[in-house]
Design a protein around this motif. Structure first.
Motif, PDB file in Angstrom:
ATOM      1  N   VAL A  72       0.958  -0.949  -0.145  1.00 50.51           N
ATOM      2  CA  VAL A  72       0.154   0.060  -0.271  1.00 50.51           C
ATOM      3  C   VAL A  72       1.112   1.220  -0.443  1.00 50.51           C
ATOM      4  O   VAL A  72       0.675   2.664  -0.691  1.00 50.51           O
ATOM      5  CB  VAL A  72      -1.207   0.339   1.489  1.00 50.51           C
ATOM      6  CG1 VAL A  72      -1.685   0.888   1.305  1.00 50.51           C
ATOM      7  CG2 VAL A  72      -2.037  -0.933   1.172  1.00 50.51           C
ATOM      8  N   ILE A  73       2.197   1.247   0.657  1.00 54.41           N
ATOM      9  CA  ILE A  73       2.853   2.744   0.900  1.00 54.41           C
ATOM     10  C   ILE A  73       3.487   2.663  -0.121  1.00 54.41           C
ATOM     11  O   ILE A  73       3.518   3.853  -0.854  1.00 54.41           O
ATOM     12  CB  ILE A  73       3.546   2.143   2.088  1.00 54.41           C
ATOM     13  CG1 ILE A  73       2.654   2.306   2.909  1.00 54.41           C
ATOM     14  CG2 ILE A  73       4.941   3.544   2.138  1.00 54.41           C
ATOM     15  CD1 ILE A  73       4.148   2.437   4.642  1.00 54.41           C
ATOM     16  N   GLN A  74       3.840   1.838  -0.981  1.00 56.36           N
ATOM     17  CA  GLN A  74       5.043   1.669  -2.085  1.00 56.36           C
ATOM     18  C   GLN A  74       3.525   1.807  -3.188  1.00 56.36           C
ATOM     19  O   GLN A  74       4.375   2.931  -3.940  1.00 56.36           O
ATOM     20  CB  GLN A  74       4.874   0.486  -2.404  1.00 56.36           C
ATOM     21  CG  GLN A  74       5.974  -0.086  -3.745  1.00 56.36           C
ATOM     22  CD  GLN A  74       6.767  -1.068  -4.402  1.00 56.36           C
ATOM     23  OE1 GLN A  74       5.876  -2.337  -3.495  1.00 56.36           O
ATOM     24  NE2 GLN A  74       7.493  -1.281  -5.339  1.00 56.36           N
ATOM     25  N   ALA A  75       2.108   1.660  -3.362  1.00 55.20           N
ATOM     26  CA  ALA A  75       1.558   2.293  -4.219  1.00 55.20           C
ATOM     27  C   ALA A  75       0.867   3.775  -4.341  1.00 55.20           C
ATOM     28  O   ALA A  75       1.116   3.953  -5.223  1.00 55.20           O
ATOM     29  CB  ALA A  75       0.605   0.931  -4.297  1.00 55.20           C
ATOM     30  N   TYR A  76       1.212   3.817  -3.312  1.00 56.85           N
ATOM     31  CA  TYR A  76       0.578   5.044  -2.981  1.00 56.85           C
ATOM     32  C   TYR A  76       1.945   5.923  -3.301  1.00 56.85           C
ATOM     33  O   TYR A  76       1.980   7.299  -4.169  1.00 56.85           O
ATOM     34  CB  TYR A  76       0.942   5.963  -0.928  1.00 56.85           C
ATOM     35  CG  TYR A  76       0.297   6.858  -0.937  1.00 56.85           C
ATOM     36  CD1 TYR A  76      -1.194   7.628  -1.460  1.00 56.85           C
ATOM     37  CD2 TYR A  76       0.908   8.163   0.104  1.00 56.85           C
ATOM     38  CE1 TYR A  76      -1.968   9.173  -1.442  1.00 56.85           C
ATOM     39  CE2 TYR A  76       0.852   9.193  -0.041  1.00 56.85           C
ATOM     40  CZ  TYR A  76      -0.451   9.866  -0.828  1.00 56.85           C
ATOM     41  OH  TYR A  76      -0.964  11.737  -0.137  1.00 56.85           O
ATOM     42  N   GLY A  77       2.989   5.536  -3.127  1.00 57.38           N
ATOM     43  CA  GLY A  77       4.958   6.346  -3.358  1.00 57.38           C
ATOM     44  C   GLY A  77       4.698   6.332  -5.303  1.00 57.38           C
ATOM     45  O   GLY A  77       5.006   7.430  -5.819  1.00 57.38           O
ATOM     46  N   VAL A  78       3.880   5.870  -5.791  1.00 60.19           N
ATOM     47  CA  VAL A  78       4.153   5.699  -6.925  1.00 60.19           C
ATOM     48  C   VAL A  78       3.040   7.324  -7.625  1.00 60.19           C
ATOM     49  O   VAL A  78       3.389   7.546  -8.374  1.00 60.19           O
ATOM     50  CB  VAL A  78       3.743   4.237  -7.636  1.00 60.19           C
ATOM     51  CG1 VAL A  78       2.888   4.593  -9.454  1.00 60.19           C
ATOM     52  CG2 VAL A  78       4.353   3.271  -7.191  1.00 60.19           C
ATOM     53  N   LEU A  79       1.882   7.068  -6.571  1.00 60.64           N
ATOM     54  CA  LEU A  79       0.891   8.215  -7.338  1.00 60.64           C
ATOM     55  C   LEU A  79       1.501   9.600  -7.117  1.00 60.64           C
ATOM     56  O   LEU A  79       1.645   9.962  -7.873  1.00 60.64           O
ATOM     57  CB  LEU A  79      -0.140   8.102  -6.653  1.00 60.64           C
ATOM     58  CG  LEU A  79      -1.224   6.446  -7.030  1.00 60.64           C
ATOM     59  CD1 LEU A  79      -2.062   6.124  -6.118  1.00 60.64           C
ATOM     60  CD2 LEU A  79      -1.635   6.526  -8.501  1.00 60.64           C
ATOM     61  N   ARG A  80       2.052   8.875  -6.153  1.00 62.31           N
ATOM     62  CA  ARG A  80       2.417  10.188  -6.130  1.00 62.31           C
ATOM     63  C   ARG A  80       3.863  11.100  -5.998  1.00 62.31           C
ATOM     64  O   ARG A  80       4.166  11.737  -7.006  1.00 62.31           O
ATOM     65  CB  ARG A  80       3.221  10.385  -4.211  1.00 62.31           C
ATOM     66  CG  ARG A  80       1.950  11.260  -2.995  1.00 62.31           C
ATOM     67  CD  ARG A  80       2.857  11.260  -1.576  1.00 62.31           C
ATOM     68  NE  ARG A  80       4.181  12.732  -1.291  1.00 62.31           N
ATOM     69  CZ  ARG A  80       3.811  12.935  -1.083  1.00 62.31           C
ATOM     70  NH1 ARG A  80       2.683  13.002  -0.001  1.00 62.31           N
ATOM     71  NH2 ARG A  80       4.749  13.978  -0.773  1.00 62.31           N
ATOM     72  N   ALA A  81       5.178  10.545  -6.800  1.00 66.57           N
ATOM     73  CA  ALA A  81       5.843  10.325  -7.422  1.00 66.57           C
ATOM     74  C   ALA A  81       5.126  10.788  -8.736  1.00 66.57           C
ATOM     75  O   ALA A  81       6.606  11.429  -9.784  1.00 66.57           O
ATOM     76  CB  ALA A  81       6.864   8.792  -7.927  1.00 66.57           C
ATOM     77  N   SER A  82       4.146   9.947  -9.530  1.00 68.82           N
ATOM     78  CA  SER A  82       3.658  10.878 -10.553  1.00 68.82           C
ATOM     79  C   SER A  82       2.502  11.411 -10.867  1.00 68.82           C
ATOM     80  O   SER A  82       2.831  11.920 -12.052  1.00 68.82           O
ATOM     81  CB  SER A  82       3.204   9.199 -11.209  1.00 68.82           C
ATOM     82  OG  SER A  82       2.097   8.983 -10.575  1.00 68.82           O
ATOM     83  N   GLY A  83       2.572  11.943 -10.135  1.00 73.86           N
ATOM     84  CA  GLY A  83       2.063  13.545  -9.723  1.00 73.86           C
ATOM     85  C   GLY A  83       0.216  13.233  -9.729  1.00 73.86           C
ATOM     86  O   GLY A  83      -0.903  14.106  -9.664  1.00 73.86           O
ATOM     87  N   VAL A  84       0.155  11.682  -8.990  1.00 69.46           N
ATOM     88  CA  VAL A  84      -2.016  11.730  -9.018  1.00 69.46           C
ATOM     89  C   VAL A  84      -2.064  11.931  -8.393  1.00 69.46           C
ATOM     90  O   VAL A  84      -3.051  12.341  -7.755  1.00 69.46           O
ATOM     91  CB  VAL A  84      -1.910   9.794 -10.066  1.00 69.46           C
ATOM     92  CG1 VAL A  84      -3.238   9.555  -9.282  1.00 69.46           C
ATOM     93  CG2 VAL A  84      -1.508   9.976 -11.222  1.00 69.46           C
ATOM     94  N   ALA A  85      -1.515  11.809  -6.931  1.00 71.58           N
ATOM     95  CA  ALA A  85      -1.847  12.139  -5.646  1.00 71.58           C
ATOM     96  C   ALA A  85      -0.603  13.462  -5.016  1.00 71.58           C
ATOM     97  O   ALA A  85       0.025  13.279  -3.893  1.00 71.58           O
ATOM     98  CB  ALA A  85      -1.273  10.568  -4.566  1.00 71.58           C
ATOM     99  N   ARG A  86      -1.245  14.355  -5.495  1.00 70.94           N
ATOM    100  CA  ARG A  86      -0.472  15.253  -4.880  1.00 70.94           C
ATOM    101  C   ARG A  86      -1.436  16.641  -4.187  1.00 70.94           C
ATOM    102  O   ARG A  86      -2.039  17.204  -4.939  1.00 70.94           O
ATOM    103  CB  ARG A  86       0.023  15.982  -5.532  1.00 70.94           C
ATOM    104  CG  ARG A  86       1.141  15.957  -6.011  1.00 70.94           C
ATOM    105  CD  ARG A  86       3.123  16.729  -6.649  1.00 70.94           C
ATOM    106  NE  ARG A  86       3.599  15.906  -6.690  1.00 70.94           N
ATOM    107  CZ  ARG A  86       5.186  15.377  -7.790  1.00 70.94           C
ATOM    108  NH1 ARG A  86       4.266  16.566  -9.258  1.00 70.94           N
ATOM    109  NH2 ARG A  86       6.107  15.178  -8.215  1.00 70.94           N
TER     110      ARG A  86
END
Length: 199
Positions: free
Chosen positions: A185-199
């Motif tokens: 879950v933490i890794q998935a959220y990290g992917v979304l944050r790094a790609s700008g989806v979860a900012r």
């Protein structure tokens, strides 16, 4: 100590009060108090309505007049409150901005808002979210959080917090399976944050 003589820089004396200039004194006024024979050296307004007309008082009677004079005498509470509001703009008229305000003004001060910059009745364009195209890692990360591709930023954050609480080792008695799920879950959220989806 010697004083230097003033020499104008450009050959012309521009000082307002030149040395040796005579002070022109205006005609003396008598104090407006009938029982006073002193010179009236201080002006005080005769009334609130007409501040251009003045009484001339000596210093002592000018002080007494100012201490006893109530500018607001005869005004209601509503008038006093309105005076205070008008004082914020220096008792000058003001107009609202926008279409209604421009309609109220006439003549040379009328504003033409061709581009509807300050038009408060202009149609507001509907806020459209730009369509986003998601990459494969982003779709996998959203799937890990049990969300679809149209999930908003708030939904992503809320689901992440919910899953972190659910799979935290303290909430699961040290279960290794829950710990592994928490890492994903933490890794998935990290992917979304790094790609700008979860900012």
């Amino acid at each position: 100590m010697t004083t230097q003589e003033y020499k104008p820089r450009f050959g012309h004396d521009m000082r307002i009060k030149k040395p040796g200039a005579k002070v022109v004194r205006t005609a003396a006024h008598e104090c407006a108090r009938p029982d006073c024979s002193k010179e009236g050296t201080h002006q005080v307004p005769k009334s609130r309505e007409n501040t251009n007309e003045h009484f001339w008082f000596c210093l002592e009677h000018a002080r007494a007049h100012n201490e006893s004079w109530d500018y607001f005498s005869g005004m209601s509470e509503t008038e006093i409150a309105q005076f205070r509001v008008d004082a914020l703009t220096g008792h000058r008229p003001t107009w609202p901005m926008g279409k209604r305000g421009a309609r109220a003004r006439t003549g040379q001060y009328q504003m033409q808002d061709r581009y509807r910059v300050v038009d408060d009745e202009a149609e507001k364009p509907a806020v459209r979210r730009p369509e986003r195209t998601l990459t494969r890692p982003q779709l996998v990360a959203l799937e890990m959080l049990n969300l679809d591709a149209s999930a908003t930023l708030d939904q992503i954050k809320a689901r992440y917090k919910e899953l972190v609480k659910r799979f935290h080792p303290d909430a699961n008695g040290g279960d290794r399976g829950a710990e592994e799920r928490l890492k994903r879950v933490i890794q998935a959220y990290g992917v979304l944050r790094a790609s700008g989806v979860a900012r």
